[in-house]
Scaffold this active site. Structure first.
Site, short mmCIF file in Angstrom:
data_model
loop_
_atom_site.label_atom_id
_atom_site.label_comp_id
_atom_site.label_asym_id
_atom_site.label_seq_id
_atom_site.Cartn_x
_atom_site.Cartn_y
_atom_site.Cartn_z
N ARG A 42 64.30 41.79 17.22
CA ARG A 42 62.89 41.85 17.66
C ARG A 42 62.47 43.29 17.97
O ARG A 42 61.31 43.66 17.79
CB ARG A 42 62.69 40.93 18.89
N ILE A 68 52.79 40.80 19.65
CA ILE A 68 53.93 40.08 19.07
C ILE A 68 54.10 38.86 19.96
O ILE A 68 54.05 38.97 21.19
CB ILE A 68 55.20 40.96 19.05
N SER A 69 54.25 37.69 19.37
CA SER A 69 54.32 36.46 20.16
C SER A 69 55.55 36.47 21.07
O SER A 69 56.58 37.08 20.77
CB SER A 69 54.38 35.24 19.24
N GLN A 70 55.42 35.73 22.17
CA GLN A 70 56.52 35.56 23.11
C GLN A 70 57.67 34.80 22.41
O GLN A 70 57.41 33.84 21.69
CB GLN A 70 55.96 34.72 24.27
N PRO A 71 58.93 35.22 22.60
CA PRO A 71 60.04 34.54 21.92
C PRO A 71 60.07 33.02 22.13
O PRO A 71 60.32 32.28 21.19
CB PRO A 71 61.29 35.20 22.53
#
Ligand code: SAH
Length: 220
Positions: A42, A68-71
């Site tokens: 990431r 960037i989206s949250q994991p």
């Protein structure tokens, strides 16, 4: 894998294991998804200045007002999309930096991804190539219209929210296909799953989430 991709210090294997442990504790169950999160660098998708936060379970800025989206969200959406097993052909709306794209890639035979902001799309292309994911097809376009020439899709995943699901996306869903998308306005959104059976669409409303808006038109 070279040192930049494998990571050291705050991007090391130990840091990634901690993230995976946290995702497990917060309800992600699919081991294949967790392994893919562990193996996807990431930190490689964000600015170097933010790399020390790459394996925190938070969204981070990627420029142009996007994130960037949250994991957890990436893991959850991937798990939901793949629930019924591997999906042959998948469409993603909102490539962003390409992180969700890289996580999805191992789970589908063909992956198509659309992004409306040109510089983000170009950067994502370079990163995905560097990771050996040349098989992903990328397009600079308004994903609200889907990708008609490649339809139907066994899976459609949108990483941006709007109050209604675009008709074009439902039409481009294959029989037996599944769509996963945050539905709602800028204050409240619900992760929504739609399964298509013939001309019937079965909808489930799941988790409360927070995404950037699904916008109209393209940006150069
Ligand atoms: N999964 C991505 C999320 C990026 S944020 C990542 O992890 O980086 C969502 C992205 O959706 C943004 O890049 C935004 O530009 C894009 N987007 C918003 N509306 C869109 C539309 N109509 N068509 C294509 N992309 C769109």
């Amino acid at each position: 894998m070279d040192i930049q991709l494998s990571g050291i210090g705050m991007t090391s294997a130990r840091t990634r294991d901690r993230l995976v442990q946290r995702l497990r504790e917060t309800g992600i169950e699919d081991d294949r998804v967790l392994d893919t999160i562990r193996n996807t660098p990431r930190h490689f998708f964000i600015e170097e200045a933010l790399a020390h936060q790459a394996y925190d379970d938070t969204a981070l800025p990627i420029g142009h007002g996007q994130t960037i989206s949250q994991p957890w969200v990436v893991a959850r959406m991937t798990e939901l999309l793949m629930d019924a097993g591997r999906r042959g052909k998948v469409l993603e709306i909102g490539t962003g930096c390409g992180y969700q794209t890289a996580v999805l890639a191992p789970f589908c035979d063909e992956l198509y991804s659309v992004e409306r902001i040109r510089p983000l799309q170009e950067q994502a292309r370079k990163r995905l190539l560097r990771l050996g994911l040349a098989k992903v097809q990328l397009k600079h376009a308004d994903g609200g219209f889907g990708w008609k020439s490649e339809a139907p899709f066994d899976g459609i995943l949108a990483a941006c929210a709007r109050p209604d699901i675009p008709d074009d996306l439902l039409e481009q869903l294959a029989d037996g296909g599944r769509l996963v998308m945050p539905v709602g306005d800028d204050r409240k959104q619900i992760l929504t799953v739609v399964d298509r059976e013939g001309d019937e669409f079965h909808t489930q409303s799941l988790d409360a989430v927070r995404f950037v808006p699904f916008q109209r038109g393209v940006m150069r």
